[in-house]
Design a protein around this motif. Sequence first.
Motif, PDB file in Angstrom:
ATOM      1  N   LEU A 158       0.560  -1.276   0.121  1.00 33.09           N
ATOM      2  CA  LEU A 158      -0.050   0.185  -0.202  1.00 33.09           C
ATOM      3  C   LEU A 158       0.952   1.234  -0.070  1.00 33.09           C
ATOM      4  O   LEU A 158       0.363   2.781  -0.607  1.00 33.09           O
ATOM      5  CB  LEU A 158      -1.416   0.379   0.943  1.00 33.09           C
ATOM      6  CG  LEU A 158      -1.774  -1.061   1.443  1.00 33.09           C
ATOM      7  CD1 LEU A 158      -2.554  -1.102   2.889  1.00 33.09           C
ATOM      8  CD2 LEU A 158      -3.118  -0.970   0.694  1.00 33.09           C
ATOM      9  N   GLY A 164      -1.227   1.219  -3.340  1.00 33.09           N
ATOM     10  CA  GLY A 164      -2.945   1.319  -3.285  1.00 33.09           C
ATOM     11  C   GLY A 164      -3.053   3.160  -2.377  1.00 33.09           C
ATOM     12  O   GLY A 164      -3.874   4.176  -2.994  1.00 33.09           O
ATOM     13  N   ILE A 165      -2.322   3.637  -1.531  1.00 33.55           N
ATOM     14  CA  ILE A 165      -2.236   4.738  -1.094  1.00 33.55           C
ATOM     15  C   ILE A 165      -2.137   5.513  -2.235  1.00 33.55           C
ATOM     16  O   ILE A 165      -2.994   7.025  -2.050  1.00 33.55           O
ATOM     17  CB  ILE A 165      -1.434   5.093   0.339  1.00 33.55           C
ATOM     18  CG1 ILE A 165      -2.130   3.871   1.092  1.00 33.55           C
ATOM     19  CG2 ILE A 165      -1.437   6.526   0.628  1.00 33.55           C
ATOM     20  CD1 ILE A 165      -1.442   4.074   2.830  1.00 33.55           C
ATOM     21  N   ASN A 166      -1.518   5.650  -2.766  1.00 35.11           N
ATOM     22  CA  ASN A 166      -0.898   7.272  -3.595  1.00 35.11           C
ATOM     23  C   ASN A 166      -2.245   6.389  -4.926  1.00 35.11           C
ATOM     24  O   ASN A 166      -2.483   8.056  -5.655  1.00 35.11           O
ATOM     25  CB  ASN A 166       0.378   7.317  -4.571  1.00 35.11           C
ATOM     26  CG  ASN A 166       1.418   7.084  -3.299  1.00 35.11           C
ATOM     27  OD1 ASN A 166       0.882   7.914  -2.951  1.00 35.11           O
ATOM     28  ND2 ASN A 166       2.841   7.081  -4.001  1.00 35.11           N
ATOM     29  N   GLY A 167      -2.256   5.369  -5.616  1.00 31.85           N
ATOM     30  CA  GLY A 167      -2.955   5.985  -6.204  1.00 31.85           C
ATOM     31  C   GLY A 167      -4.741   6.173  -5.554  1.00 31.85           C
ATOM     32  O   GLY A 167      -5.096   6.925  -6.712  1.00 31.85           O
ATOM     33  N   LEU A 168      -4.882   5.859  -4.964  1.00 31.72           N
ATOM     34  CA  LEU A 168      -6.301   6.781  -3.899  1.00 31.72           C
ATOM     35  C   LEU A 168      -5.880   8.192  -4.409  1.00 31.72           C
ATOM     36  O   LEU A 168      -6.739   9.121  -4.307  1.00 31.72           O
ATOM     37  CB  LEU A 168      -6.517   6.188  -2.693  1.00 31.72           C
ATOM     38  CG  LEU A 168      -7.653   4.992  -2.074  1.00 31.72           C
ATOM     39  CD1 LEU A 168      -6.942   4.812  -0.964  1.00 31.72           C
ATOM     40  CD2 LEU A 168      -8.882   4.932  -3.190  1.00 31.72           C
ATOM     41  N   LEU A 169      -5.053   8.825  -4.022  1.00 30.75           N
ATOM     42  CA  LEU A 169      -4.519  10.169  -3.654  1.00 30.75           C
ATOM     43  C   LEU A 169      -4.739  10.545  -5.261  1.00 30.75           C
ATOM     44  O   LEU A 169      -4.749  11.706  -5.142  1.00 30.75           O
ATOM     45  CB  LEU A 169      -3.047  10.533  -2.794  1.00 30.75           C
ATOM     46  CG  LEU A 169      -3.319  10.436  -1.547  1.00 30.75           C
ATOM     47  CD1 LEU A 169      -1.418  10.321  -0.887  1.00 30.75           C
ATOM     48  CD2 LEU A 169      -4.194  11.240  -1.469  1.00 30.75           C
ATOM     49  N   ASP A 170      -4.239   9.706  -5.804  1.00 30.94           N
ATOM     50  CA  ASP A 170      -4.158  10.543  -7.321  1.00 30.94           C
ATOM     51  C   ASP A 170      -6.043  10.962  -7.576  1.00 30.94           C
ATOM     52  O   ASP A 170      -5.954  11.780  -9.504  1.00 30.94           O
ATOM     53  CB  ASP A 170      -3.753   8.950  -8.384  1.00 30.94           C
ATOM     54  CG  ASP A 170      -2.407   9.451  -8.736  1.00 30.94           C
ATOM     55  OD1 ASP A 170      -1.536  10.092  -7.929  1.00 30.94           O
ATOM     56  OD2 ASP A 170      -1.436   8.048  -8.939  1.00 30.94           O
ATOM     57  N   THR A 171      -6.366   9.850  -7.772  1.00 27.57           N
ATOM     58  CA  THR A 171      -8.244   9.893  -7.558  1.00 27.57           C
ATOM     59  C   THR A 171      -8.649  11.220  -7.176  1.00 27.57           C
ATOM     60  O   THR A 171      -9.405  11.869  -8.196  1.00 27.57           O
ATOM     61  CB  THR A 171      -8.979   9.079  -7.158  1.00 27.57           C
ATOM     62  OG1 THR A 171      -8.496   8.612  -5.561  1.00 27.57           O
ATOM     63  CG2 THR A 171      -8.313   7.456  -8.281  1.00 27.57           C
TER      64      THR A 171
END
Length: 324
Positions: A158, A164-171
């Motif tokens: 994550l 996963g955390i950076n993926g959520l921030l990218d959104t």
Amino acid sequence: MSQTDTGVGRVDHRPAPGRAHPGPAAAGPPPYWTSRRRDQLTGYLFIAPQMVGSAVFVILPLILVVWYSLHEWNVLAGTFEFVGTDNYAALAEDTSLPSVLTATGLFSVGLVAFNLGLALLLAVLLNQRLRGTTLFRTLFFSPVVVSLVAWTIVWGFLLQDDGGINGLLDTVGVAGPNWLRGEGTAMVSVIVVQVFKNVGLNMVLFLAALQGVPAELYEAAEVDGASRARQFWRITVPLISPTILLTSIITVVGSLQVFAQIAVLTQGGPGTSTTVLVYYLYQQAFQFHHFGYGATLSIVLFAIVLGLTVLQWQMRKRWVHHES
């Protein structure tokens, strides 16, 4: 005339002058296995497994560690040489030790503050009579029973640069940092992972303590016009202070013994920013094969843990309720 009148045939039962009257037969020695001795033996048999375990797995290893610290043990070369206090003198010359102790202190302070603060907050919230509190208690406690290595590996994925955390921030249009490789984020990341792992245990302990506070005290405080904040600091905190002492000792000792999280997430990096004392001990003993110096570092760790535990125990007289 009868024999009684004449005295003929009478037997004089009086003792002769100068002779003591014979007493009852002397009693034999008291039995050895009295009820008290049997009770003592039963008690010793009950504590024998614990005493043997402590001797084999605590006292004997401590003695061996002290013995190893006085030697230089090279497993690869097969040498075991007595060097006296050279390993202890090397502590003062170790240029990496100050940064290691600093990282250890930062991790311990951060973990204790966030863990105890969050656990107490969750316990206060979940102590309310609201629907769904049982579900949330289970959710917050479930990480405690999860395998530590498995928990750390999942968080490692994550917290990766493309995790996963950076993926959520990218959104939401935010570019996340490389959490485990940044000088300012690596230690914070490790602390957060450890807090979420064990906060449920302290939460349950605080929750049990909160449920033991008499409701009449809060009712009397409300009649006197005390605010919720004043009730918390004047009633709740003093009455759960023994539990605060217990959780603080457990959390402090656990923070000084952290290893798996560092080994899996950062390997002590970047640089030595997350190299805590236990991981540094592991490096010296099992990576660099300096077993004597590793044993010396373990004694330093033992002294730190013992000193902090004694300090916390002595400070209880000032802030723990019902302690004299």
